[in-house]
Design a protein around this motif. Sequence first.
Motif, PDB file in Angstrom:
ATOM      1  N   PHE A   1       2.216  12.944  -5.754  1.00 18.87           N
ATOM      2  CA  PHE A   1       1.111  13.067  -4.942  1.00 18.87           C
ATOM      3  C   PHE A   1      -0.173  13.593  -5.244  1.00 18.87           C
ATOM      4  O   PHE A   1      -1.299  13.562  -4.989  1.00 18.87           O
ATOM      5  N   ARG A   2       0.063  14.803  -6.070  1.00 20.17           N
ATOM      6  CA  ARG A   2      -0.909  15.977  -6.437  1.00 20.17           C
ATOM      7  C   ARG A   2      -1.591  15.324  -7.700  1.00 20.17           C
ATOM      8  O   ARG A   2      -2.622  16.050  -8.151  1.00 20.17           O
ATOM      9  N   GLU A   3      -1.433  14.047  -8.172  1.00 15.92           N
ATOM     10  CA  GLU A   3      -2.307  13.545  -9.063  1.00 15.92           C
ATOM     11  C   GLU A   3      -3.450  12.860  -8.725  1.00 15.92           C
ATOM     12  O   GLU A   3      -4.277  12.630  -9.413  1.00 15.92           O
ATOM     13  N   ALA A   4      -3.525  12.874  -7.457  1.00 13.13           N
ATOM     14  CA  ALA A   4      -4.769  12.154  -6.724  1.00 13.13           C
ATOM     15  C   ALA A   4      -5.630  13.254  -6.471  1.00 13.13           C
ATOM     16  O   ALA A   4      -5.102  14.246  -5.735  1.00 13.13           O
ATOM     17  N   HIS A   5      -6.847  13.111  -6.849  1.00  9.99           N
ATOM     18  CA  HIS A   5      -7.914  14.234  -6.450  1.00  9.99           C
ATOM     19  C   HIS A   5      -9.161  13.635  -5.685  1.00  9.99           C
ATOM     20  O   HIS A   5      -9.679  12.651  -6.346  1.00  9.99           O
ATOM     21  N   VAL A   6      -9.712  14.199  -4.707  1.00  7.73           N
ATOM     22  CA  VAL A   6     -10.727  13.979  -4.010  1.00  7.73           C
ATOM     23  C   VAL A   6     -11.828  14.511  -4.637  1.00  7.73           C
ATOM     24  O   VAL A   6     -11.817  15.979  -4.848  1.00  7.73           O
ATOM     25  N   LEU A   7     -12.915  13.880  -4.966  1.00  5.79           N
ATOM     26  CA  LEU A   7     -14.043  14.249  -5.773  1.00  5.79           C
ATOM     27  C   LEU A   7     -14.956  14.605  -4.821  1.00  5.79           C
ATOM     28  O   LEU A   7     -15.888  15.594  -5.149  1.00  5.79           O
ATOM     29  N   ASP A   8     -15.409  13.812  -3.707  1.00  3.35           N
ATOM     30  CA  ASP A   8     -16.340  14.108  -2.763  1.00  3.35           C
ATOM     31  C   ASP A   8     -16.041  13.248  -1.504  1.00  3.35           C
ATOM     32  O   ASP A   8     -15.487  12.251  -1.343  1.00  3.35           O
ATOM     33  N   ILE A   9     -16.772  13.812  -0.379  1.00  5.64           N
ATOM     34  CA  ILE A   9     -16.723  13.115   0.919  1.00  5.64           C
ATOM     35  C   ILE A   9     -18.073  13.068   1.564  1.00  5.64           C
ATOM     36  O   ILE A   9     -18.554  14.074   1.588  1.00  5.64           O
ATOM     37  N   THR A  10     -18.505  11.790   1.903  1.00  8.35           N
ATOM     38  CA  THR A  10     -19.791  11.628   2.430  1.00  8.35           C
ATOM     39  C   THR A  10     -19.527  10.891   3.717  1.00  8.35           C
ATOM     40  O   THR A  10     -19.380   9.691   3.411  1.00  8.35           O
ATOM     41  N   GLY A  11     -19.805  11.619   4.933  1.00 11.23           N
ATOM     42  CA  GLY A  11     -19.668  10.457   5.989  1.00 11.23           C
ATOM     43  C   GLY A  11     -18.141  10.153   6.173  1.00 11.23           C
ATOM     44  O   GLY A  11     -17.169  10.646   6.137  1.00 11.23           O
ATOM     45  N   THR A  12     -18.091   8.691   6.205  1.00 10.76           N
ATOM     46  CA  THR A  12     -16.948   8.041   6.410  1.00 10.76           C
ATOM     47  C   THR A  12     -16.262   7.872   4.799  1.00 10.76           C
ATOM     48  O   THR A  12     -15.140   7.234   4.874  1.00 10.76           O
TER      49      THR A  12
ATOM     50  N   ARG B   1     -12.735   4.274   2.370  1.00  8.70           N
ATOM     51  CA  ARG B   1     -13.481   4.542   3.614  1.00  8.70           C
ATOM     52  C   ARG B   1     -12.232   4.784   4.734  1.00  8.70           C
ATOM     53  O   ARG B   1     -11.417   4.405   4.883  1.00  8.70           O
ATOM     54  N   HIS B   2     -12.940   5.655   5.736  1.00  9.34           N
ATOM     55  CA  HIS B   2     -11.958   5.861   6.746  1.00  9.34           C
ATOM     56  C   HIS B   2     -12.469   5.780   8.305  1.00  9.34           C
ATOM     57  O   HIS B   2     -13.892   5.739   8.249  1.00  9.34           O
ATOM     58  N   ILE B   3     -11.873   5.553   9.209  1.00  8.05           N
ATOM     59  CA  ILE B   3     -12.316   5.740  10.605  1.00  8.05           C
ATOM     60  C   ILE B   3     -11.156   6.259  11.386  1.00  8.05           C
ATOM     61  O   ILE B   3      -9.914   6.570  11.023  1.00  8.05           O
ATOM     62  N   LEU B   4     -11.484   7.122  12.488  1.00 13.31           N
ATOM     63  CA  LEU B   4     -10.772   7.402  13.336  1.00 13.31           C
ATOM     64  C   LEU B   4     -10.427   6.374  14.592  1.00 13.31           C
ATOM     65  O   LEU B   4     -11.459   5.986  15.232  1.00 13.31           O
ATOM     66  N   ASP B   5      -9.444   5.974  14.872  1.00 12.46           N
ATOM     67  CA  ASP B   5      -9.157   4.757  15.917  1.00 12.46           C
ATOM     68  C   ASP B   5      -8.193   5.049  16.717  1.00 12.46           C
ATOM     69  O   ASP B   5      -6.931   4.911  16.179  1.00 12.46           O
TER      70      ASP B   5
END
Length: 220
Positions: A180-191, A205-209
């Motif tokens: 799981f730790r092989e995946a890295h978030v580079l940036d988050i902008t809005g959704t 892309r993500h939403i809360l629903d």
Amino acid sequence: MTGDAASWIGPVEDRRLIDLPGLVWRSVAFQPGDAQMLDYCGGRIDLPEDLRGAVPKRRSEFLAGRLCALLALQELGVHGPIERTGRAPVWPSGAVGSISHHAGRAVAVVSRQMPALGLDCEPLMSAETLAEIGHLVMDDAERALRPEGWDAQRFGTVVFSAKEAAYKAISARLADIPDFREAHVLDITGTDLRITLRDSEIYVRHILDAGDCITLAIPD
């Protein structure tokens, strides 16, 4: 949608949960029941042999997820069974897709245009769950990316779900299951998030629903 359905499953929705071109969505709420098959609007879905002795929750999730996927494929005009390799679906020629579910909801998305898709649907984490697994979900550099106004539980859920979706988007080309730790978030902008995993950069892309975090990953 009308038709006879088992009492444990609700009406199937066709809302475009994440509105990107070329996607067809289906989702359904359900109560886990002691189901061995699903007859919905004249279409029958049977459990594979290896799931017939599974717990009711697992059987219900499988049937609800396959129902959503088959109805979405029908809208695309793609017909044929969804096979399996392990637990992963193998899509009919002419389409790609992804399925996700938890104890009370199943979601599927399909496309003719995308190279691959990875979908994840997670209920928002409790504070207790985040405290237990947060160190496995993200490192300090990723924690520093938390957008203003997001609480820790939302942020942890989004990062966890986005990494799950990213793995599913490229799983067909991998010979093993990444840590799981092989995946890295580079940036988050809005959704939107950008994630690196192995040699891929993946847009998510993500939403809360309805109390769930839904993430959709599309590899480069």
